[in-house]
Design a protein around this motif. Structure first.
Motif, mmCIF file in Angstrom:
data_model
loop_
_atom_site.group_PDB
_atom_site.id
_atom_site.type_symbol
_atom_site.label_atom_id
_atom_site.label_comp_id
_atom_site.label_asym_id
_atom_site.label_seq_id
_atom_site.Cartn_x
_atom_site.Cartn_y
_atom_site.Cartn_z
ATOM 1 N N ALA A 121 0.832 -1.208 0.000
ATOM 2 C CA ALA A 121 0.000 0.000 0.000
ATOM 3 C C ALA A 121 0.869 1.261 0.000
ATOM 4 C CB ALA A 121 -0.937 -0.015 1.199
ATOM 5 N N THR A 132 1.052 4.006 -3.049
ATOM 6 C CA THR A 132 0.801 5.436 -2.799
ATOM 7 C C THR A 132 2.005 6.288 -3.194
ATOM 8 O OG1 THR A 132 -0.652 4.831 -0.970
ATOM 9 C CG2 THR A 132 0.132 7.105 -1.045
ATOM 10 N N ARG A 165 -6.153 14.754 -6.099
ATOM 11 C CA ARG A 165 -7.374 14.020 -5.749
ATOM 12 C C ARG A 165 -7.506 12.735 -6.572
ATOM 13 N NH1 ARG A 165 -12.105 17.918 -8.317
ATOM 14 N NH2 ARG A 165 -11.224 18.023 -10.452
ATOM 15 N N THR A 188 -5.185 10.250 -5.074
ATOM 16 C CA THR A 188 -5.745 9.722 -3.820
ATOM 17 C C THR A 188 -6.794 8.658 -4.096
ATOM 18 O OG1 THR A 188 -5.338 11.842 -2.747
ATOM 19 C CG2 THR A 188 -6.876 10.335 -1.669
ATOM 20 N N VAL A 189 -7.670 8.933 -5.072
ATOM 21 C CA VAL A 189 -8.731 7.962 -5.400
ATOM 22 C C VAL A 189 -8.118 6.675 -5.934
ATOM 23 C CG1 VAL A 189 -10.686 7.506 -6.936
ATOM 24 C CG2 VAL A 189 -10.470 9.728 -5.806
ATOM 25 N N SER A 244 -5.149 5.504 -5.421
ATOM 26 C CA SER A 244 -4.429 4.839 -4.337
ATOM 27 C C SER A 244 -5.385 4.088 -3.421
ATOM 28 C CB SER A 244 -3.628 5.865 -3.540
ATOM 29 O OG SER A 244 -2.993 5.260 -2.435
ATOM 30 N N MET A 245 -6.514 4.709 -3.101
ATOM 31 C CA MET A 245 -7.498 4.058 -2.230
ATOM 32 C C MET A 245 -8.095 2.825 -2.905
ATOM 33 S SD MET A 245 -9.481 7.355 -0.579
ATOM 34 C CE MET A 245 -10.685 6.277 0.173
ATOM 35 N N ILE A 246 -8.399 2.965 -4.213
ATOM 36 C CA ILE A 246 -8.990 1.821 -4.922
ATOM 37 C C ILE A 246 -8.012 0.648 -4.972
ATOM 38 C CG2 ILE A 246 -9.802 1.027 -7.174
ATOM 39 C CD1 ILE A 246 -10.973 3.801 -7.629
ATOM 40 N N THR A 269 -5.488 0.039 -2.970
ATOM 41 C CA THR A 269 -5.288 -0.511 -1.622
ATOM 42 C C THR A 269 -6.478 -1.356 -1.189
ATOM 43 O OG1 THR A 269 -3.934 1.408 -1.047
ATOM 44 C CG2 THR A 269 -4.796 0.084 0.767
ATOM 45 N N LEU A 270 -7.703 -0.886 -1.495
ATOM 46 C CA LEU A 270 -8.901 -1.655 -1.128
ATOM 47 C C LEU A 270 -8.958 -2.992 -1.864
ATOM 48 C CD1 LEU A 270 -11.624 1.142 -0.955
ATOM 49 C CD2 LEU A 270 -10.661 -0.178 0.945
ATOM 50 N N THR A 319 -6.436 -5.238 -0.237
ATOM 51 C CA THR A 319 -6.918 -5.605 1.096
ATOM 52 C C THR A 319 -8.044 -6.625 1.011
ATOM 53 O OG1 THR A 319 -6.328 -3.408 1.915
ATOM 54 C CG2 THR A 319 -7.848 -4.714 3.249
ATOM 55 N N GLN A 320 -8.950 -6.427 0.025
ATOM 56 C CA GLN A 320 -10.043 -7.376 -0.156
ATOM 57 C C GLN A 320 -9.516 -8.763 -0.504
ATOM 58 O OE1 GLN A 320 -13.144 -7.214 0.448
ATOM 59 N NE2 GLN A 320 -13.812 -9.138 -0.505
#
Length: 367
Positions: free
Chosen positions: A35, A39, A54, A57-58, A60-62, A64-65, A68-69
């Protein structure tokens, strides 16, 4: 435990200071590192391409999720399977097992659950065998006793001494079974106190073997009194003659009686059973040995001959009136030895079966 699978435990010494390459800790640590790298990489791309923060960030979050999933699914899926297996076990279904295809802590847990299921399945099987064995053992003497008494009541047979001796033999057979069940109950409760004292080994064992011979020559006695064959010679060998031991005489009598009874059952006609006593390897310790001339026990069965209800592959003992018993004699002997902190095992022998008992001595006996 009996009947259960003896699972091979993984070595407690793991690489990297206890962190295994496929452990959950490693996977979670790798998740954090990935992660951070994602990032950082996206930030560097944003700096060089003037991409808005932004969007970085989006993305990176997607990313990482998603990772993680994936990791979470790999952890929760086996837990769901274990939960289903545990629920089946709680409902009495001991046949289901967890797949052991992992090399992390969940793999260890799956192995533990499977071992537990094996042991519970073995205990359930032993419980059913106990009911079947006891039912069979009770039905035969009760039917014979009923037939004798019905003949006496109907006037078919007279109540002479021979008829009464027949009825007495069946009653005593019932008594032996009840005594065995009481020993099993004491074994399960594990609260039998030891009354240890020092005694001379030669006169004690001599008296125990005389009781066995008297019971065989007269009539079947209680379960602890010994065997019922008169064609087997019992021999005692104690060295030195003044040898003494510190133990609970009643419990050691159970050990000797059950081992002698088992040896006599599997001895050939006019065979010999030898009981030897020697000083043990430690101070004040004692070694008892019971050796017969029967077919012996295959090495592959040595590890389970002291389990309950195990009758071994030799299911047809020698001698008239001999049967396989309930498979509890050696288990009770092991229980009595364990109470003393000792050890009982099958030892090497050129002929027959050799059971070796080691008692630790006065300092290790617990009251």
């Amino acid at each position: 435990m009996s009947g259960g699978r003896s699972a091979e435990r993984r070595s407690p010494e793991e690489p990297w200071g206890g962190l295994r390459p496929f452990s959950i800790k490693t996977k979670l640590g790798a998740l954090v590192v990935i992660a951070v790298l994602i990032t950082t990489g996206l930030l560097m791309i944003a700096v060089r391409t003037d991409t808005e923060l932004r969007f970085i960030t989006v993305f990176s979050m997607i990313a990482t999720l998603l990772i993680t999933q994936f990791v979470a699914h790999s952890l929760t899926a086996p837990l769901d399977e274990m939960n289903a297996v545990a629920r089946s076990i709680s409902h009495g279904d001991y046949t289901r097992r967890v797949r052991e295809n992992r090399r992390d802590e969940l793999g260890d847990l799956a192995e533990t659950i499977n071992v537990m299921a094996d042991e519970l399945e073995a205990q359930d099987r032993q419980r059913k065998e106990l009911v079947a064995n006891v039912s069979h053992e009770l039905r035969t003497p009760i039917a014979a006793l009923r037939a004798v008494l019905e003949n006496v009541v109907d006037g078919i047979a007279a109540a002479d001494p021979e008829t009464m001796r027949t009825a007495l033999r069946q009653t005593e057979r019932l008594g032996r079974l009840v005594e065995t069940l009481l020993d099993l109950s004491r074994l399960d409760s594990g609260v039998v106190p030891l009354r240890a004292r020092r005694f001379e080994v030669w006169p004690y064992l001599s008296g125990a073997l005389k009781e066995c011979n008297m019971a065989a020559s007269a009539r079947p006695g209680p379960a602890s009194a010994g065997h019922t064959r008169t064609d087997v010679h019992l021999r005692l060998d104690v060295s030195p003659p003044e040898l003494s031991a510190c133990a609970d005489p009643e419990r050691i009598h159970q050990v000797v009686a059950n081992l002698v009874d088992n040896a006599v059952k599997h001895s050939p006609p006019h065979g010999r059973v030898t009981v030897r006593a020697r000083r043990g390897p430690g101070p004040q310790s004692l070694e008892l040995e019971v050796l017969d001339e029967g077919p012996g026990i295959p090495r592959s069965e040595w590890h389970r001959v002291f389990e309950r209800f195990d009758r071994g592959s030799v299911t047809r003992p020698h001698g008239p009136g001999s049967d396989g018993g309930t498979g509890l004699g050696l288990a009770i002997a092991r229980w009595a030895v364990d109470l003393h902190g000792g050890r009982i095992r099958v030892a090497e022998s050129e002929r027959g079966c050799r059971i070796l008992v080691t008692l630790p001595g006065e300092t290790s006996v617990q009251s």
